[in-house]
Write an enzyme that holds these catalytic residues in place. Structure first.
Site, short mmCIF file in Angstrom:
data_model
loop_
_atom_site.label_atom_id
_atom_site.label_comp_id
_atom_site.label_asym_id
_atom_site.label_seq_id
_atom_site.Cartn_x
_atom_site.Cartn_y
_atom_site.Cartn_z
N TYR A 105 -14.12 12.62 2.07
CA TYR A 105 -15.05 12.79 0.95
C TYR A 105 -16.45 12.45 1.42
CZ TYR A 105 -16.81 12.09 -3.87
OH TYR A 105 -17.51 12.16 -5.05
N LYS A 143 -14.16 17.31 1.24
CA LYS A 143 -14.77 17.45 -0.08
C LYS A 143 -16.26 17.27 0.11
CE LYS A 143 -15.18 15.34 -4.67
NZ LYS A 143 -14.81 14.18 -5.52
#
Length: 299
Positions: A136, A164
């Site tokens: 992330y 992400k």
């Protein structure tokens, strides 16, 4: 490591009772509604899931609830948002024991690591379990930027399967493709950049507003996947005022307020977050109610 994480993955909210205790029944019901609307997977205990507001043991109670509610129909991932690398490793290992299908790993919370420290953190966490990892990248929220060149240097670790991308710089999708090729599955992590990201090569969308508008979210995704951009843009323009709520510091409160307005759940959050009040509340409700009144027709 072969993992296919594509499509719409809600950053699922954790539901709370009025006393801020976890509402497991409400959380399970919300998950059922999301799956019924056609989401492709679930990410529990991300920012929207209020990971950092839960006790360690509570996190696994939420994950158990999610696994039981999902009944194997979609993958269930957990956010890993701990303040130290050691605790992130412990949490990751315990997630594997709990039966979670994968991890969404954040940098160490609070401390803003430099590139060398950041890479060591992720590599160390990867060694703690056998689970595939979505890395992330959200420098806007967490102050740590994982650049395309850093992802290239991490490409030899097979557990890093997806990114992400939440830098709010849509150029990053192209830069990641140019630097890393097809090494990683790319997912958009910023709601109001979803369509742009798909057009540039993202094959997944980790969404916050899907918690309140799952049918419309899936409609937009399906139109984009069909390359029907003329219709997708129409839906996107309707949706964008709502999607902007995902980029605010109070995204959790805003998303939960939207959920409450459409009957998808409660707006209750856990302190230090508090439900919004006054003029701010009225301004956000106006955005939500305007969108509800003009929802696109589905089917």
């Amino acid at each position: 490591m072969k993992v296919t994480w594509q499509g719409v993955y809600p950053a699922v909210t954790t539901q709370f009772h009025a006393d801020q205790s976890i509402d497991f029944e409400g959380t399970a019901l919300h998950i059922e509604k999301l799956i019924a609307a056609g989401v492709h997977g679930l990410i529990m205990l991300g920012t929207v899931g209020e990971n950092c507001s839960l006790e360690y043991a509570e996190k696994f109670q939420v994950l158990k609830c999610a696994l039981e509610a999902a009944k194997g129909r979609v993958p269930v991932l957990s956010g890993v948002a701990e303040t130290t690398t050691n605790l992130a490793c412990r949490y990751s290992a315990d997630c594997q024991k709990a039966g979670i299908h994968g991890l969404m790993v954040l940098p160490g919370m609070v401390y803003k690591s430099d590139p060398r420290e950041t890479i060591v953190h992720f590599r160390t966490v990867a060694k703690a379990s056998d689970l595939p990892i979505m890395v992330y990248n959200n420098p806007v929220a967490y102050g740590v930027d994982i650049t395309p060149e850093m992802f290239l240097s991490m490409a030899d670790e097979p557990k890093f399967v997806a990114i992400k991308e939440s830098s709010e710089n849509v150029r990053r999708i192209t830069d990641l493709k140019n630097v890393c090729g097809d090494r990683y599955t790319l997912l958009c992590g910023v709601d109001d950049l979803a369509l742009e990201s798909v057009m540039l090569g993202a094959v997944g969308w980790v969404s916050g507003l899907v918690n309140a508008f799952p049918a419309e979210n899936r409609l937009l995704w399906d139109l984009a996947m069909a390359n029907n951009y003329a219709e997708a843009v129409k839906v996107y323009r309707w949706y964008t005022p709502l999607l902007h709520l995902d980029t605010h510091m109070k995204l959790v409160q805003y998303i939960k307020l939207a959920m409450a307005e459409v009957g998808m759940g409660s707006e209750m959050v856990r302190a230090p977050r508090l439900p919004i009040v006054g003029a701010e509340r009225e301004a956000i409700l106006k955005i939500i109610r305007t969108a509800i009144a003009n929802r696109p027709k589905i089917g």
